[in-house]
Structures are given as C-alpha cells and as structure tokens.
Design a protein around this motif. Structure first.
Motif, PDB file in Angstrom:
ATOM      1  N   PRO B  34       9.713  -6.116   0.758  1.00 54.75           N
ATOM      2  CA  PRO B  34       8.638  -5.239   0.290  1.00 54.75           C
ATOM      3  C   PRO B  34       9.020  -3.759   0.369  1.00 54.75           C
ATOM      4  O   PRO B  34       8.672  -2.979  -0.524  1.00 54.75           O
ATOM      5  N   ALA B  35       9.746  -3.376   1.397  1.00 55.76           N
ATOM      6  CA  ALA B  35      10.112  -1.970   1.550  1.00 55.76           C
ATOM      7  C   ALA B  35      10.988  -1.514   0.381  1.00 55.76           C
ATOM      8  O   ALA B  35      10.788  -0.431  -0.183  1.00 55.76           O
ATOM      9  N   VAL B  36      11.944  -2.372   0.002  1.00 57.18           N
ATOM     10  CA  VAL B  36      12.839  -2.017  -1.110  1.00 57.18           C
ATOM     11  C   VAL B  36      12.050  -1.994  -2.415  1.00 57.18           C
ATOM     12  O   VAL B  36      12.219  -1.101  -3.249  1.00 57.18           O
ATOM     13  N   VAL B  37      11.152  -2.976  -2.572  1.00 56.69           N
ATOM     14  CA  VAL B  37      10.357  -3.026  -3.789  1.00 56.69           C
ATOM     15  C   VAL B  37       9.541  -1.740  -3.942  1.00 56.69           C
ATOM     16  O   VAL B  37       9.437  -1.168  -5.008  1.00 56.69           O
ATOM     17  N   MET B  38       8.987  -1.256  -2.817  1.00 55.74           N
ATOM     18  CA  MET B  38       8.130  -0.084  -2.896  1.00 55.74           C
ATOM     19  C   MET B  38       8.907   1.199  -3.091  1.00 55.74           C
ATOM     20  O   MET B  38       8.509   2.074  -3.837  1.00 55.74           O
ATOM     21  N   GLN B  46      17.312   5.005   6.180  1.00 56.84           N
ATOM     22  CA  GLN B  46      16.360   5.614   7.115  1.00 56.84           C
ATOM     23  C   GLN B  46      14.940   5.511   6.575  1.00 56.84           C
ATOM     24  O   GLN B  46      14.000   5.176   7.294  1.00 56.84           O
ATOM     25  N   ALA B  47      14.795   5.818   5.281  1.00 55.75           N
ATOM     26  CA  ALA B  47      13.465   5.776   4.665  1.00 55.75           C
ATOM     27  C   ALA B  47      12.923   4.352   4.712  1.00 55.75           C
ATOM     28  O   ALA B  47      11.749   4.126   5.013  1.00 55.75           O
ATOM     29  N   LEU B  48      13.791   3.390   4.431  1.00 57.71           N
ATOM     30  CA  LEU B  48      13.372   1.980   4.457  1.00 57.71           C
ATOM     31  C   LEU B  48      12.908   1.599   5.856  1.00 57.71           C
ATOM     32  O   LEU B  48      11.871   0.959   6.036  1.00 57.71           O
ATOM     33  N   GLU B  49      13.709   2.035   6.849  1.00 56.99           N
ATOM     34  CA  GLU B  49      13.390   1.703   8.232  1.00 56.99           C
ATOM     35  C   GLU B  49      12.034   2.296   8.620  1.00 56.99           C
ATOM     36  O   GLU B  49      11.203   1.647   9.246  1.00 56.99           O
ATOM     37  N   ASN B  56       4.614  -2.063   9.820  1.00 52.35           N
ATOM     38  CA  ASN B  56       4.786  -3.107  10.832  1.00 52.35           C
ATOM     39  C   ASN B  56       5.627  -4.275  10.336  1.00 52.35           C
ATOM     40  O   ASN B  56       5.476  -5.388  10.821  1.00 52.35           O
ATOM     41  N   LEU B  57       6.472  -4.021   9.340  1.00 50.84           N
ATOM     42  CA  LEU B  57       7.232  -5.134   8.774  1.00 50.84           C
ATOM     43  C   LEU B  57       8.284  -5.656   9.755  1.00 50.84           C
ATOM     44  O   LEU B  57       8.876  -6.704   9.517  1.00 50.84           O
TER      45      LEU B  57
END
Lengths: 288, 351
Positions: B34-38, B46-49, B56-57
């Motif tokens: 989901p993080a990459v999709v968004m 860093q942004a993904l993290e 809370n992923l």
C-alpha cells in the motif's frame, strides 16, 4: 369467459396471457429484443476494431448522411461505436446480475433454510453491504481492485448481492414451514433435494422480475463507473466512457455525448418496462 | 417506542463494526505494498518507511500476539493495525490526507454543508413536482395525465444522471446563458459561513445577492440529482393513492355526500402519505451520500466530489474516512426513517 380461460390453462400459459396483455411488457420486450439483436449482429453488420479506429481528418463532424451520429475527437463514427457499445453494456448487465443472483441466492438459501447462527452471520454481512449507497460501494470496490470493465462488472454485481440474498431468504422462510416441505423432509429427502426441488422453484417468479429490473440498474451503474473513468478504458466503445470523453468537446460537438446517452436511456428503459411487464405476468398479486 | 428506538440503535453497533472492518480491509486488498501504491514507484525508502509507520503498516493486522507474549502483557495484543485504527476513529480522528496533509474529519465537516444544500435542493424540487403529479395521476387513472406522469417517471429512472447533467449544462448554461454551469457562487461573491449552506447564509447575513446567486447555481444540479427521487416518489405516490382510494372508508366518505375534493384531500391523501414519507427519507439518505456523479459534473465542492478526487489520487485516508463517514450517516438516516413510522402512523406497533 375469463374464469374458464384461467381454468383451462397451465400456470405458464396464464402468465404468458397476462404478459401479452401488458403493454409495458410488450414494449420492453421489443426494445430489449432490439438491443440483443443489435449486440449479436454488430460484428457482422459493422466489423469494428476499436484499437485501429482513427480518422483524424474527419474529426468532430456533425451528423450527416455519411456519419448519422457524427464523429468524435478521433474521427471515429459514433453510430458504429454506439452499436458496438450495446455488446459491452448488455454483457456487463447480464454478467453482473448473474453474479449477484448466484451469490445472493446461495447466501439467502443458507440463511433462510438453516437459520440460527448461519442466518445471523449472513444477515450481518448483508447489513454491512447495505450500509453503503450502491454507487459508492461500487466505486470503492473498483478503487481497490482497479479500474477496468471486468472489475466494474464484479463491483456492480457485488452491490446487488443483498437484494437477492434478502429476497431468497424471505421466500425460503415463508415456504419451509409449509406442509409439502415437511412432507418431503419426512419422506427422507436430502437438504439439497428439498432446497432445489421444493423451495427454490417457488421463489423463481420474484427472482426473474427482480433480475430484469436489476439489469437496468447494472447498465446504469456500469455506465456511471465508465463515465468516472473507473469502468471500461479507452478506446473501448463503452457508452458511459464515450459520454465522458465527449464532455471535453461538448460545447463544440454535443453529439459525441448525446447519442451514447440516448442509447443508455433506451436500453435501461427497455429492461425497466420488461421487468414491469413480467411482474404483471408472474406476480399478479403485487402488480398494480 | 423508546425501547424499540434503543434496540434499533444498538443494532447499528455490529453493523458499523462490520463497516469499519470492511473499510479497514480496503487498504489491504490493494494489490502490492500500500505504501508504494500511494507514494508511487519513485518514493524514497525513507518516505515509504515514514508512511508505513504513520499508517501502522509495520504492525500485525488484528492481534499482536508477538508483542503480547514478549512483553507478557495481554493489552499489547491490541497493538495492531485494526485496533489502533478503530481507536482513532472512535475518537473522531479520521487521519490526514497523504498529499494535502489536511485533516480528513475537518475537511468532511467543511464540505458536508455543500452536499447537504444540494441534497435539500434536489429533494425539495423532487417533492414539489412528484407529489402533485402522483396524486393527479392516481385521481385520473388511465387518463393522458396519468400516462404522461408515468412515462415521465419511467424515463426519469432510466436516464443516466451524469448525462442529464451534461444536457442541462449544454442547454441552459452554454447555449442560453441563463444559469451558471458549475460551482456554488460567482467569482467575487462570498459570504462568511454560518451554516455553510450559502442560500441560508446569505439570508442570515442579510446578503440577498449571495442567496440569489447561490440559488441560481443550485438549480441545474438539483434538477439532475432530483430526477431519480422525483420519478420514484411520483410512482410511489400514485401507487399509494390508488391503494387507499379502493378502500371501504373512501366509499363511505363518498356515499355520505362529501365532495370529491374533500375525499381526496382529507381522507385519502393522509393515509397515502405514509409509504411516500418513508421513501422520501430513504432517498434523502441516498442523495446525501450518493451525489458523487452530480457533484463531479457540476464541480460542486461537496463530499462526493472530494471523495472522487481522493480515489483518483489514491489518497486512501480520504477514501477510508469519507466512506466510513458516508456509511455512518446513511445507516443512521435509515434507522431514523424506520422510527418515523410510529410517528406518522399510530397503528404501527413496535416489537
């Protein structure tokens, strides 16, 4: 005469008689038949390949004898695309409603027939689905599983599951207590035999009526998704998508959006009329 | 009655719990991370993290068994994605938009009046047209009036509203220049929000120019959005009226010499209104929450358009928060409609 007539005929014949007396039923049958024929014959009458259709020199032409519905921003003949759009919309309508009927009927049967915890769980699930306005639920589903015509079809189908689950559940509950069902159970019939031989056939009429009306809703919803860019993707000749593409040009070339909209309206009207007529025929008590 | 009301509203709890589960799962049904999709493929690690932490992923979905065992603390079982999500929404925190960083709950509150104003406009229009039309169709059954009303209603149900909206814009805004094609107020006009509904705010602030201008902007979207309720209400009104008119007490009223007008207005209409009021309530819930298409076409800055834009941008907190809000409003309105039966029809007994 009417009584002897009713007395002489089988229920199917009586229903057919009532259907023939219903003018909305006849009109609906005519329109739906026309679209079905159009969809079936389209590839033979107007062979069409959406990916190769580009005639930029003829773009944005108003309706003429050559292009009776004009051409769009890529010079594509709108009439041919509207004709082929009937294939997409009918398929979406039939498949989405088919999905809803199969899943919904199974859920409704389980809930109504077994009752107890099964019923509670399934009813809970249905209530959750019903908590969303239908178009929002369809949009949310497509947002998750991704845009595209097949996903739009699934989304529109899921949205309609609760209708059939509730319908079947109520039919099953009202029938399963009747003597002929108890008799079948007493004679040792299995669950599946009772369900498919004795219970389900009694719910067939409302299912047919609702199914026809649902196709109308499904076509509208799928067109709405197409319009929002969440359903069919370019260059598919889907009606909702064609309207949304025409939106960009519609001060100069309103015909691009006009004709696909007329097609949607007439097709949906046809299914609505047919559904009303079928109700008159199959369910004479509830019809007006 | 009170007991029934309490039970009806308690019954909403499991449903809303299910809705929250469903909305929560949305984000995890998206294929891929989901993080990459968004954030897109080019996002920095860093942004993904950071986003994963924010959403809370990095925690388990439902029960944090590992933390509970390691820390020997049963409460840690609930340090999971779902429970922190549920905890958040129960405190009225719907998160913030990934891209614009605005608070979802604040934005919903700011935009809801626009949607409410449009829904009220559409519903008023629908009622004003449909109820007289339905009554007339029933009173003169099978006449040309009846035929016209019923055909009109059928066409209204069958018309895609986004297409009707386009036709209205083309005709009344682009060609005739009678009405504005989009938005809520002309550029340059403004009013300090009080209710957030401009028609009302203009009146309350004594700024008639704003009220008139807001009304002008309201007409076309209200016609588009109101077309379906109008058709449904007209059909319902006619059906209910015909049903009532065939009953014995109507025959009695007629036979005691009352004028037809009295029979219709005093005796028939009151009883025919119950199912119509029900359908009006249910349709209002749909309008309030289903104006996505209309708001998109008319560029109406309500929650429908905002949600649509959020979906397009894959801004999942908006999608989650907006959907949850809409579903909650929708089920509450439907419950209120249920309860109103008893108010309008004393014969209704609640069990």
């Amino acid at each position: 005469m009417a009584t002897s007539e009713a007395y002489m005929r089988t229920p199917t014949q009586q229903a057919w008689l009532r259907f023939r007396r219903s003018s909305s039923g006849k009109a609906g049958m005519l329109i739906v038949g026309f679209f079905v024929l159009l969809a079936l014959l389209a590839p033979f009458l107007y062979p069409y390949d959406a990916t190769k259709d580009r005639h930029l020199r003829e773009r944005l032409r108003p309706p003429t004898a050559e292009h009776i519905m004009g051409t769009d921003e890529l010079g594509r003949d709108i009439f041919v695309r509207v004709v082929h759009g009937s294939r997409i919309s009918l398929r979406v309508g039939v498949f989405a409603v088919g999905l809803a009927i199969v899943v919904g009927t199974v859920l409704g049967l389980l809930a109504g027939y077994f009752g107890g915890t099964t019923d509670m769980l399934i009813s809970w699930l249905i209530d959750i689905l019903l908590s969303f306005p239908s178009i929002l639920l369809a949009i949310a589903i497509v947002a998750v599983i991704g845009p595209g015509i097949s996903n739009a079809m699934i989304a529109v189908g899921i949205v309609q599951i609760p209708i059939y689950a509730r319908l079947t559940r109520s039919v099953v509950i009202s029938i399963k207590e009747q003597d002929f069902v108890s008799a079948a159970v007493g004679l040792g019939a299995t669950h599946s035999r009772v369900i498919f031989r004795h219970v389900l056939p009694n719910g067939l009429s409302p299912l047919i009526v609702q199914g026809t009306l649902s196709i109308a809703t499904a076509i509208l919803d799928a067109a709405g998704l197409g319009f929002l860019g969440l359903g069919a993707q370019p260059p598919q000749p889907e009606w909702g998508l064609m309207i949304s593409k025409g939106f960009l040009y519609f001060t100069r070339a309103p015909w691009i959006s006009l004709f696909p909209g007329v097609a949607i309206m007439v097709a949906v009207l046809g299914f609505n009329l047919l559904g009303d007529g079928l109700r008159d025929a199959l369910d004479p008590r509830t019809s007006r | 009655m009170t007991a029934y009301a309490i039970r009806r509203f308690l019954g909403l709890i499991p449903v809303l719990f299910g809705v929250s589960l469903l909305v929560f799962t949305f984000i995890h049904l998206i294929p891929g991370d989901p993080a990459v999709v968004m954030l897109g493929q080019r996002a920095t690690p860093q942004a993904l993290e950071k986003l994963r932490k924010q959403l809370n992923l990095d925690k388990p979905l439902f029960f944090n068994v590992k933390a509970a065992v390691e820390e020997k603390n049963p409460a840690a079982l609930f340090e999971s994605q779902y429970f922190s999500f549920a905890n958040r929404i129960l405190h009225g925190d719907l998160g913030e938009s990934i891209f614009t960083k605005v608070d979802v709950a604040t934005e919903l509150r700011a935009r809801f009046p626009a949607t409410l104003e449009l829904s009220i406009g559409a519903m008023l229009l629908a009622i004003l047209v449909a109820i007289p039309a339905g009554i007339m169709a029933a009173v003169r059954k099978n006449s040309w009036v009846d035929l016209t009303v019923m055909t009109g209603a059928l066409v209204g149900i069958s018309m895609p509203i986004f297409w009707l909206g386009l036709l209205l814009i083309y005709l009344f805004a682009v060609n005739l220049h009678w009405l504005p094609p989009s938005g809520r107020l002309d550029v340059g006009l403004q009013v300090k929000p009080l209710t957030g509904m401009y028609v009302l705010d203009g009146l309350l602030r004594g700024n008639l120019a704003v009220t008139l201008n807001a009304l002008k902007h309201l007409i076309l979207p209200s016609i588009a959005l109101g077309s379906i309720p109008m058709a449904v209400i007209a059909r319902m009104m006619r059906g209910a009226m015909l049903e009532v008119m065939s009953q014995d007490y109507i025959r009695t009223a007629r036979s005691k010499g009352l004028s037809e007008r009295m029979v219709i207005w005093k005796h028939a209409l009151r009883n025919a209104m119950l199912p119509v009021i029900t359908i009006i309530g249910l349709m209002f819930g749909t309008l309030l929450t289903g104006a996505i298409l209309t708001e998109t076409i008319f560029n109406w800055p309500g929650i429908g358009k905002w949600l649509y834009d959020g979906i397009g941008a894959r801004d999942y907190p908006i999608v989650q928060g907006g959907t949850l809000f809409i579903a909650t409003v929708y089920v509450i309105i439907n419950a209120l409609v249920d309860l109103s039966y008893g108010f309008f029809d004393p014969r209704v007994q609640y069990h």
